[in-house]
Every structure is written in structure tokens, then in C-alpha cells.
Design an enzyme around this catalytic site. Structure first.
Site, PDB file in Angstrom:
ATOM      1  CD  GLU A  19      -2.351  -1.939   0.838  1.00 51.36           C
ATOM      2  OE1 GLU A  19      -1.592  -3.193   0.128  1.00 51.36           O
ATOM      3  OE2 GLU A  19      -3.609  -1.859   0.302  1.00 51.36           O
ATOM      4  CE1 TYR A  27       0.490   3.666   5.395  1.00 45.32           C
ATOM      5  CE2 TYR A  27      -0.276   1.356   4.811  1.00 45.32           C
ATOM      6  CZ  TYR A  27      -0.570   2.776   5.214  1.00 45.32           C
ATOM      7  OH  TYR A  27      -1.739   3.394   5.428  1.00 45.32           O
ATOM      8  NE  ARG A  49      -2.425  -6.649   2.105  1.00 44.30           N
ATOM      9  CZ  ARG A  49      -3.587  -5.960   2.460  1.00 44.30           C
ATOM     10  NH1 ARG A  49      -3.336  -5.204   3.593  1.00 44.30           N
ATOM     11  NH2 ARG A  49      -4.226  -5.633   1.379  1.00 44.30           N
ATOM     12  CG  HIS A  87      -2.745   4.180   1.135  1.00 41.49           C
ATOM     13  ND1 HIS A  87      -4.094   3.384   1.245  1.00 41.49           N
ATOM     14  CD2 HIS A  87      -2.379   4.040   2.410  1.00 41.49           C
ATOM     15  CE1 HIS A  87      -4.337   2.462   2.116  1.00 41.49           C
ATOM     16  NE2 HIS A  87      -2.968   2.894   2.986  1.00 41.49           N
ATOM     17  CD  GLN A 107     -22.441   6.181   1.931  1.00 37.17           C
ATOM     18  OE1 GLN A 107     -22.644   5.869   1.023  1.00 37.17           O
ATOM     19  NE2 GLN A 107     -23.183   6.847   2.502  1.00 37.17           N
TER      20      GLN A 107
END
Ligand code: NAP
Ligand code: SF4
Length: 667
Positions: free
Chosen positions: A164, A166, A214, A252, A339
């Protein structure tokens, strides 16, 4: 029924009871007062619900790796002591749990951010400093120290967050690593950090402890890894002692949707499938897997050894147990809306779930049988009314649910017809089954009035909303103007030029619906977003193809500023990007003048303009529906108003369902 999903997984020194990994989610409880107590209850529910292996939200191994200045860290004895409450709660229910170790690197939202190189992330506020050799070695030690402490705290393993975008991912990819020392340059050097971290952890914890890595298998950013590089790292990770490899998809900062509802189910499992033959450790796939059928299909087709689902466990803690008991139809399915989970976390609020307000509030929203049983009438079978009626009935009340139309679902019935929002259908299916399960008496095509309701002990008005009437000259011409509800229900032909008045969530949805390409296979979707299935290009990307629509659409709002993002904090950019890709005109700061045969007349920046629309669609918000309101005072204290009937402005399904549940727990 789900033989692959429910099959135990032997890891040699330990066994997982099934192939379900609950993926890491930051809930906001990690930093909350009394947070670990609440977190323990949250994970305990999921362990009780049958999850094989839970992975916690990310904890930083040191101060500088924290995502936010006050983000949770796991680096000291006191942290290990405090976390025992979490691991014990999970073990009590036969589950296993791994602590995720996450160093934010350049994504850190504080001025002490560090990374491989001093290159600022497009989504960060602070530029990182370049880590010295000494700092890198100390960071490796920090990961090992945290893993050892996790073992002491009773965790069954750790997950090293290597994806992601990081820190570890920042070392791996050229995009963020332009060092010339042994930690940069060649791929061997760039992958040194993850390998050294895993080696150090393995040395610290011994052989009988799960290490999940990951691995970013598809970066979806320029100068990301190629497929060959991903495989090389996966093999090397196996050599240095990982137990399980988990899949990461997209940084991200990537501008490609990877988990939002418009991403087709299981859209990225082909990535894991490509890597799987190259390693012998179990490999986990993820992203937009939200039903046991989908999970079973993926495992049966050999894409992975395990599936990771995260948000589906916010939506329903009992997902696995319901699958085991052949009750998949009773699962409250995650609709991928973001949401109440990610949107909340990005606003610094505690995560929860739109369809399940109990999530992360296990110690606060407790459902108990009612002590004095009542007769209750609920008017309106939209999300608020359904949530309230079924909660009340589960608690033992006798509930009659009155609905004017011939079916349940309210606004969700409209939403599910928007391309990419088909998942809303699952919530209606869930409530339909809950009505049967809980014994709510449903009265369709029944207009409730005062006489019908007056004998009940409690009356709940959840009568919803209708489109707001807008005052523009010429608006009453039905050949030229249509409101969004009628359009969705009747699928009216609009012509080749369409103006949309209102750029809120629904205006954006309507523009998406009108410009939706005909094809909707997974490969078409991947192609439209420029995703390279060969992962031959770095990061798995090639330039976006032309996806402009044949229908010319204008989306308008009176407010100045950004148009077309809709209300979602984490999904707004996807809506805007989708509309831009399709060539939709987004206009803010307009004044509406009139609608006539030639189209919609507006004024923008003092200049008159004609939008030559064949049809004008009104998406200008809603007004409450409050039938026989003049008689409501006669109900006195037994009247309760919820959902859109209570407040139509910022009509919001999160609030509607939560209000319904909270009232259902109170009466
Ligand atoms: P909305 O978000 O309140 O937007 C209404 C739009 O109409 C605004 O752009 C507003 O812009 C315009 N407007 C308001 N009064 C007007 C008037 N008198 N004349 C002309 N234009 C007017 O409402 P919505 O789009 O109907 O959405 C309702 C709710 O549904 C949202 O708040 C959201 O919670 C939910 N929803 C969410 C999503 C999602 O993806 N998360 C999607 C759809 C719906 P100006 O006032 O600037 O003209
Ligand atoms: Fe899924 Fe939406 Fe609930 Fe998040 S809020 S868990 S995306 S249903």
C-alpha cells in the site's frame, strides 16, 4: 457447502481452522481511551463468528513510523501487557490473531516522517527525511523487538505491512528510492529492507510463530514493481522464513479504485493467482471479496490458499459461522460503500459500518430482550424503517411495518440500479430475510393513516423523502424535465445531450448511469482503468485508454468550487475521475435562468450560456415525506421520527440505519 473455504490450513507448527483471514483494518479504537477493551470485544465477536486468523490494525514499531502523531505504537513491555486482553479474548473463542506492524514511512502525517529517499508523497503533508544507514538498522531492530513483544502478548503471529505504499514498499520501488548505497539502486538492494526485517523477526521469535508478509503484487503507480520483481521478492521472502504471503493491491496514492463498490467482486485475485505457482508457502488473496460464494469460487479456482476479507467483518461478525450453518442468505453483506468505515477513519472518527452500526460499538450498543413487550407500528420500509422494525422484533416486540409501495428498500432500491452500486441489493435481501427471521409483519401497498396507527403503543415514522421541487422557469415541462427518481424507475430515454441540475451524490450517480459503457466484464473494467494484466509495465499500469461517452452530459451546481466528487471522503476522487474520463462537463457557480425547447439557460461568471440539452434531470436534493403531519401531535410521546422523514438535508443512509437501530434498542 464451502469445502475449500472451510477447510483447515496446516501451517506445520499450528493449524488455522479455515481459510478466512480477517484483513487488517484501522478502527480508531487503537488510540481510543479504553480502546483496547473495546477492541478486544470487537475482535472477540469476530473470533466467535468463526474467523480463522484475524490481523489487527497497523501498529508502528517505533515513534517515527506512526501514521499520525498520536497513532498507536507497539514497542514496549507496557504495550505487550496492555494487549493481553485482546489476545485472550480471541483465544477464548478458538480464534488466532496476528499483530500488524506498519511503518508509515513518507505517508506519516507528521514532520518526523522518514523514507528511503526524501521524496514527498502526493497525498502527504510533510516531505520525509532520507533514512541514514544507522536509522535503517535501528528500524529493522524495532520490527524484531515489536514482533518479540507481540509474541509475549499472546499474539499468534505478526503481519509485516510491505504494501500500500508504506515504508517497506517505498524502499522496494524506484518511484520512492533513489539511494546509491546497499539499500537502493539495483532490485537486490531495494528489496534488502523487507528481507532483513523478516530475517530479524524470525530470529527473534523462533520457528513456531506466524509471520505474514503483505507483499505489494500490483503497485498501480508509475515506477512500481514489475511482475518479475514481485516474484523474485516473494521467493526471497519464503527463503528467509515467512509463513504466509498476503496480497497488497495499489498504493494509497494510486488513482485507481481497488476496494470501492464500483470495483467488480474479486477483481484482483488474478494477481495472486499469477504469483502463487512461484512459492510454496500459503498465499492469501484479497479485495472486494464479500460473500462465501465468491470466496469459495476463488479458492476452488486455485487463485489462492486463503482469502482475506476485512470490511465484510464490519458488516457481519458472524459471516463464517453463517456460511458453516448454510445460512449465507442471512449474512449482512458489505456493500463496499466506505461510508462509515474508511470515510470515518479518514475524518479521524471511529470506524463503524453503514449496514451494521454495532461494529466497533460492541460494548456500547448491546441488544437485549425487551422487558415490557409492546405493539409497534413502523411506517416506511426504507433503510431506517427496516433497521428499526427488525431490531425491535428481535428484542421481542410485536412489530407491524407499513409500506406504501409494493416492495421494501426505499432509496436503496434506487441506488442499486446505479451501475457500480448493485451491492445495495444485498442489504435489501438481508432485511427481507430479517423480516422473516424476526417475525415483523410486513404490510405492502398500505398507506398508513392516523386511524390505523392510533392504537399502537409506539409509532415510528420512517416515511422517507421525495425529490426537492426546484423553482426554475420551464421546470414543469415533462417533455424536457425529469426528476432522478422517475428517471431511475422508468429508465426514460434522455437523448444525446443531458443537463443535470445538482452535483451531490445523486447528480454524480445519474451522470455515471447515463455515461456507463455497455460492456461490464472484469477485463473491460481493468482495461478502462489502464491496468496491465501482464504486469509487464512497472506498477502494472499503462496509459488510460479513451473512455469518453457518446452522450454529452453537464453536471451543474450553484456553489463555486469543486464539482463532481459527491459526498464520500474516500470515494469522491473515484467519482470525479470516472466522470472526467467519460468527458462529462462539470460546472460550478452557475445560476439557473430557464428551461425551454433549446435547452437549459444558465449564467456563469456573469455570462449567459445555453446548454443545448435534450433533457434536464433534477437531482437537487430531497424533502421529507411526513404524511398526515397535522395529526402527529395527537400521538404524543409514542411518536418517533427517523431517517429522511426526520431530516432530509444531508440524507444519509449511515445516519438512517444507525437511528433506526438505536431507537430499536431503546424502546
Ligand atoms: P445533496 O448531496 O444534498 O446534493 C444536492 C445538490 O442539489 C447539490 O449539488 C446542490 O447544489 C443542489 N441543489 C440544492 N438545492 C437546490 C435548488 N433549490 N435548486 C437547484 N439545485 C439545488 O443531495 P443528493 O445528491 O440528492 O444526495 C442525497 C444524499 O444521498 C447525499 O447527501 C448522500 O448522503 C447520499 N448519497 C451518497 C452517495 C455516495 O456515493 N456516498 C451517493 C448518492 C447519494 P447547489 O446548492 O450548489 O446548487
Ligand atoms: Fe462495507 Fe460500507 Fe460497512 Fe464499510 S460501511 S464495512 S464499506 S458496508
Amino acid at each position: 457447502m464451502y469445502p475449500n473455504l472451510l477447510k483447515p490450513l496446516d501451517l506445520g507448527f499450528t493449524e488455522l481452522r479455515n481459510r478466512v483471514l480477517m484483513g487488517s483494518m484501522h478502527t480508531g479504537l487503537e488510540e481510543d481511551k479504553q480502546g483496547l477493551h473495546k477492541l478486544a470485544a470487537f475482535y472477540a465477536e469476530r473470533a466467535k463468528g468463526g474467523v480463522g486468523l484475524i490481523v489487527t490494525g497497523g501498529f508502528s514499531p517505533n515513534l517515527r513510523g506512526r501514521l499520525h502523531p498520536f497513532s498507536a505504537e507497539f514497542s514496549k513491555e507496557k504495550h505487550a501487557d496492555a494487549h493481553r486482553i485482546v489476545t485472550e479474548a480471541v483465544h477464548l473463542h478458538g480464534g488466532k490473531i496476528a499483530l500488524q506492524l506498519l511503518h508509515a514511512g513518507r505517508y506519516a502525517m507528521h514532520p518526523f516522517a522518514q523514507s528511503a529517499s526524501a521524496i514527498k508523497a502526493p497525498i502527504a503533508r510533510f516531505a520525509p527525511s532520507e533514512m541514514s544507514e544507522r536509522q535503517i538498522l535501528k528500524t529493522i531492530d524495532a520490527f524484531a523487538n515489536s514482533a518479540k513483544l507481540a509474541q509475549q502478548a499472546g499474539y499468534d503471529g505478526v503481519e509485516v505491512m510491505g504494501s500500500e505504499g508504506y515504508l517497506i514498499n517505498q524502499f522496494i520501488c524506484q518511484r520512492t528510492n533513489n539511494r546509491y548505497d546497499q539499500w537502493g539502486g539495483s532490485y537486490q538492494n531495494r528489496m534488502r529492507l523487507p528481507l532483513e526485517i523478516v530475517k530479524a523477526i524470525r530470529q527473534a521469535v523462533g520457528e513456531r510463530f506466524i509471520i505474514i508478509f503483505r507483499l505489494s503484487m500490483l503497485d498501480l503507480v508509475e515506477q512500481g514493481s514489475t511482475f518479475d520483481e514481485v516474484v523474485e521478492l516473494a521467493k526471497a521472502l519464503e527463503q528467509v522464513g515467512v509463513t504466509i504471503i498476503n496480497t497488497g493491491i495499489g498504493w494509497h496514492e494510486a488513482r485507481i479504485p481497488t476496494i470501492a463498490t464500483q470495483v467488480p467482486r474479486g477483481a484482483f485475485t488474478w494477481v495472486t493467482e499469477k504469483v502463487r505457482p512461484h512459492v510454496s508457502v500459503p498465499i492469501v488473496t484479497c479485495n472486494r471479496i464479500n460473500t462465501p460464494e465468491e470466496a469459495e469460487r476463488i479458492l476452488a479456482s486455485g487463485h489462492a490458499d486463503m482469502v482475506s476479507m476485512a470490511r465484510p467483518f464490519l458488516a457481519d461478525a458472524d459471516f463464517v459461522i453463517k456460511a458453516e450453518k448454510q445460512q449465507a442468505h442471512l449474512i449482512n453483506t458489505c456493500i463496499g460503500c466506505n461510508q462509515a468505515c474508511l470515510d470515518n477513519v479518514f475524518k479521524g472518527k471511529r470506524a463503524s459500518c453503514l449496514v451494521n452500526p454495532y461494529a466497533c460499538r460492541e460494548t456500547e450498543l448491546v441488544e437485549e430482550s425487551a422487558t415490557s413487550l409492546k405493539t409497534v407500528a413502523v411506517v416506511g420500509a426504507g433503510p431506517a424503517g427496516l433497521a428499526c422494525a427488525t431490531t425491535l422484533a428481535r428484542r421481542g416486540h410485536q412489530v407491524d411495518l407499513f409500506e406504501r409501495s409494493d416492495r421494501i428498500g426505499g432509496q436503496f432500491r434506487l441506488a442499486m440500479q446505479i451501475p457500480g452500486k448493485e451491492e445495495f441489493r444485498e442489504t435489501i435481501r438481508y432485511f427481507a430475510n430479517q423480516i422473516d427471521e424476526t417475525g415483523v409483519k410486513l404490510h405492502l401497498e398500505t398507506e398508513a393513516d392516523f386511524d390505523l396507527l392510533k392504537e399502537y403503543d409506539e409509532v415510528i415514522m420512517a416515511s422517507g423523502v421525495k425529490p426537492r421541487h426546484v423553482d426554475i422557469q420551464g421546470i414543469d415541462n415533462p417533455d424536457k424535465v425529469i426528476d432522478y427518481q422517475t428517471l431511475i424507475k422508468e429508465k426514460t430515454f434522455l437523448g444525446s445531450k443531458v443537463a443535470i441540475v445538482g452535483a451531490g451524490g445523486i447528480g454524480v450517480d445519474i451522470a455515471t448511469m447515463i455515461t456507463e459503457p455497455l460492456e461490464n466484464q472484469l477485463d473491460d473494467w481493468l482495461h478502462d482503468w489502464g491496468i496491465d494484466k501482464e504486469i509487464a509495465h512497472p506498477g502494472g499500469l499503462y496509459p488510460f485508454p479513451d473512455t469518453s461517452s457518446d452522450t454529452e452530459v453537464w453536471v451543474l451546481q450553484r456553489r463555486k468550487g469543486r464539482v463532481g466528487k459527491g459526498p464520500g471522503k474516500t470515494t469522491g476522487w473515484i467519482h470525479k475521475r470516472t466522470l472526467e474520463k467519460r468527458g462529462v462537463h462539470l460546472l460550478g457557480g452557475v445560476r439557473y435562468q430557464a428551461i425551454d425547447e433549446s435547452g437549459l439557460h444558465i449564467e456563469q461568471d456573469g455570462e449567459a450560456q445555453l446548454i443545448p440539452a435534450d433533457k434536464v434531470v433534477i437531482c437537487a436534493g430531497q424533502e421529507s415525506v411526513r404524511p398526515f403531519e397535522s395529526q402527529w401531535p395527537e400521538f404524543c410521546e409514542k411518536l418517533h421520527v427517523i431517517g429522511g422523514a426526520d431530516h432530509a438535508g444531508e440524507l444519509d443512509a449511515v445516519r438512517a440505519i444507525r437511528q433506526g437501530v438505536e431507537l430499536g434498542l431503546k424502546l
